[in-house]
Design a protein around this motif. Structure first.
Motif, PDB file in Angstrom:
ATOM      1  N   VAL A   1       0.830  -1.204   0.000  1.00 20.37           N
ATOM      2  CA  VAL A   1       0.000   0.000   0.000  1.00 20.37           C
ATOM      3  C   VAL A   1       0.867   1.257   0.000  1.00 20.37           C
ATOM      4  CG1 VAL A   1      -1.642   1.328   1.395  1.00 20.37           C
ATOM      5  CG2 VAL A   1      -2.007  -1.114   1.031  1.00 20.37           C
ATOM      6  N   VAL A   2       1.941   1.261   0.769  1.00 20.79           N
ATOM      7  CA  VAL A   2       2.826   2.430   0.817  1.00 20.79           C
ATOM      8  C   VAL A   2       3.527   2.629  -0.523  1.00 20.79           C
ATOM      9  CG1 VAL A   2       4.930   3.352   1.873  1.00 20.79           C
ATOM     10  CG2 VAL A   2       3.129   2.384   3.304  1.00 20.79           C
ATOM     11  N   VAL A   3       4.042   1.553  -1.111  1.00 22.37           N
ATOM     12  CA  VAL A   3       4.732   1.674  -2.402  1.00 22.37           C
ATOM     13  C   VAL A   3       3.755   2.110  -3.490  1.00 22.37           C
ATOM     14  CG1 VAL A   3       5.923   0.380  -4.212  1.00 22.37           C
ATOM     15  CG2 VAL A   3       6.594   0.099  -1.831  1.00 22.37           C
ATOM     16  N   ALA A   4       2.592   1.479  -3.548  1.00 18.05           N
ATOM     17  CA  ALA A   4       1.602   1.848  -4.562  1.00 18.05           C
ATOM     18  C   ALA A   4       1.123   3.284  -4.353  1.00 18.05           C
ATOM     19  CB  ALA A   4       0.426   0.885  -4.523  1.00 18.05           C
ATOM     20  N   GLY A   5       0.957   3.686  -3.104  1.00 23.35           N
ATOM     21  CA  GLY A   5       0.527   5.041  -2.814  1.00 23.35           C
ATOM     22  C   GLY A   5       1.561   6.089  -3.158  1.00 23.35           C
ATOM     23  N   SER A   6       2.792   5.681  -3.304  1.00 26.10           N
ATOM     24  CA  SER A   6       3.854   6.608  -3.699  1.00 26.10           C
ATOM     25  C   SER A   6       4.072   6.611  -5.205  1.00 26.10           C
ATOM     26  CB  SER A   6       5.169   6.234  -3.018  1.00 26.10           C
ATOM     27  OG  SER A   6       5.015   6.263  -1.633  1.00 26.10           O
ATOM     28  N   VAL A   7       4.056   5.451  -5.811  1.00 19.91           N
ATOM     29  CA  VAL A   7       4.383   5.325  -7.229  1.00 19.91           C
ATOM     30  C   VAL A   7       3.233   5.792  -8.125  1.00 19.91           C
ATOM     31  CG1 VAL A   7       4.904   3.654  -9.044  1.00 19.91           C
ATOM     32  CG2 VAL A   7       6.066   3.516  -6.857  1.00 19.91           C
ATOM     33  N   ILE A   8       2.026   5.403  -7.828  1.00 17.41           N
ATOM     34  CA  ILE A   8       0.890   5.725  -8.708  1.00 17.41           C
ATOM     35  C   ILE A   8       0.682   7.235  -8.847  1.00 17.41           C
ATOM     36  CG2 ILE A   8      -1.610   5.524  -8.979  1.00 17.41           C
ATOM     37  CD1 ILE A   8      -1.304   2.644  -7.904  1.00 17.41           C
ATOM     38  N   PRO A   9       0.593   7.992  -7.769  1.00 18.28           N
ATOM     39  CA  PRO A   9       0.434   9.443  -7.964  1.00 18.28           C
ATOM     40  C   PRO A   9       1.647  10.088  -8.631  1.00 18.28           C
ATOM     41  CG  PRO A   9      -0.160   8.849  -5.736  1.00 18.28           C
ATOM     42  CD  PRO A   9       0.469   7.641  -6.358  1.00 18.28           C
ATOM     43  N   GLY A  10       2.827   9.623  -8.304  1.00 20.87           N
ATOM     44  CA  GLY A  10       4.030  10.215  -8.884  1.00 20.87           C
ATOM     45  C   GLY A  10       4.137  10.026 -10.385  1.00 20.87           C
ATOM     46  N   THR A  11       3.626   8.921 -10.883  1.00 21.35           N
ATOM     47  CA  THR A  11       3.732   8.663 -12.318  1.00 21.35           C
ATOM     48  C   THR A  11       2.552   9.197 -13.112  1.00 21.35           C
ATOM     49  OG1 THR A  11       2.734   6.486 -12.028  1.00 21.35           O
ATOM     50  CG2 THR A  11       5.128   6.594 -11.977  1.00 21.35           C
ATOM     51  N   THR A  12       1.470   9.563 -12.462  1.00 20.69           N
ATOM     52  CA  THR A  12       0.290  10.010 -13.195  1.00 20.69           C
ATOM     53  C   THR A  12       0.057  11.514 -13.142  1.00 20.69           C
ATOM     54  OG1 THR A  12      -1.127   9.593 -11.280  1.00 20.69           O
ATOM     55  CG2 THR A  12      -0.909   7.816 -12.893  1.00 20.69           C
ATOM     56  N   VAL A  13       0.853  12.248 -12.392  1.00 17.40           N
ATOM     57  CA  VAL A  13       0.620  13.687 -12.241  1.00 17.40           C
ATOM     58  C   VAL A  13       0.706  14.409 -13.582  1.00 17.40           C
ATOM     59  CG1 VAL A  13       1.583  15.812 -11.273  1.00 17.40           C
ATOM     60  CG2 VAL A  13       1.283  13.810  -9.835  1.00 17.40           C
ATOM     61  N   ARG A  14       1.742  14.155 -14.363  1.00 19.07           N
ATOM     62  CA  ARG A  14       1.891  14.846 -15.650  1.00 19.07           C
ATOM     63  C   ARG A  14       0.753  14.482 -16.607  1.00 19.07           C
ATOM     64  NH1 ARG A  14       6.045  17.548 -18.177  1.00 19.07           N
ATOM     65  NH2 ARG A  14       7.413  16.990 -16.473  1.00 19.07           N
ATOM     66  N   TRP A  15       0.361  13.225 -16.637  1.00 20.41           N
ATOM     67  CA  TRP A  15      -0.727  12.795 -17.523  1.00 20.41           C
ATOM     68  C   TRP A  15      -2.041  13.464 -17.141  1.00 20.41           C
ATOM     69  CZ3 TRP A  15      -5.215   9.891 -16.594  1.00 20.41           C
ATOM     70  CH2 TRP A  15      -5.883   9.464 -17.733  1.00 20.41           C
TER      71      TRP A  15
ATOM     72  N   THR B   1      -2.484  16.306 -15.429  1.00 16.40           N
ATOM     73  CA  THR B   1      -2.458  17.740 -15.705  1.00 16.40           C
ATOM     74  C   THR B   1      -2.593  18.023 -17.198  1.00 16.40           C
ATOM     75  OG1 THR B   1      -0.036  17.709 -15.716  1.00 16.40           O
ATOM     76  CG2 THR B   1      -1.118  18.348 -13.668  1.00 16.40           C
ATOM     77  N   ARG B   2      -2.030  17.166 -18.033  1.00 10.78           N
ATOM     78  CA  ARG B   2      -2.178  17.336 -19.478  1.00 10.78           C
ATOM     79  C   ARG B   2      -3.632  17.129 -19.898  1.00 10.78           C
ATOM     80  NH1 ARG B   2       0.937  13.212 -21.900  1.00 10.78           N
ATOM     81  NH2 ARG B   2       2.530  13.886 -20.450  1.00 10.78           N
ATOM     82  N   LYS B   3      -4.291  16.101 -19.350  1.00  4.52           N
ATOM     83  CA  LYS B   3      -5.692  15.823 -19.692  1.00  4.52           C
ATOM     84  C   LYS B   3      -6.623  16.934 -19.224  1.00  4.52           C
ATOM     85  CE  LYS B   3      -5.616  11.853 -21.750  1.00  4.52           C
ATOM     86  NZ  LYS B   3      -6.091  11.704 -23.113  1.00  4.52           N
ATOM     87  N   LEU B   4      -6.312  17.566 -18.097  1.00  3.85           N
ATOM     88  CA  LEU B   4      -7.149  18.639 -17.569  1.00  3.85           C
ATOM     89  C   LEU B   4      -6.806  19.998 -18.179  1.00  3.85           C
ATOM     90  CD1 LEU B   4      -7.252  17.669 -13.791  1.00  3.85           C
ATOM     91  CD2 LEU B   4      -9.042  17.349 -15.500  1.00  3.85           C
ATOM     92  N   GLY B   5      -5.759  20.048 -18.983  1.00  2.00           N
ATOM     93  CA  GLY B   5      -5.354  21.297 -19.616  1.00  2.00           C
ATOM     94  C   GLY B   5      -4.676  22.257 -18.663  1.00  2.00           C
TER      95      GLY B   5
END
Length: 59
Positions: free
Chosen positions: A29-43, A45-49
């Protein structure tokens, strides 16, 4: 982070397998909670413009 729950459950658990299962679960849970948000932030923000264009560096 999982050391405290493991040590507290170790007193009440009947087997070490239960304790190690809890450790594995908290670790995942700790690893997933760190990796998932870190890798999806740019995507996201791009989708939301919300991503600002890079400034030009031509001089």
């Amino acid at each position: 982070m999982a050391t405290i729950p493991v040590l507290s459950v170790a007193k009440f658990s009947s087997t070490w397998a239960d304790t190690l299962y809890l450790f594995d679960l908290v670790f995942f849970v700790v690893v997933a909670g760190s990796v998932i948000p870190g890798t999806t932030v740019r995507w996201v923000t791009r989708k939301l413009g919300l991503l600002e264009p890079k400034p030009s560096t031509s001089a």
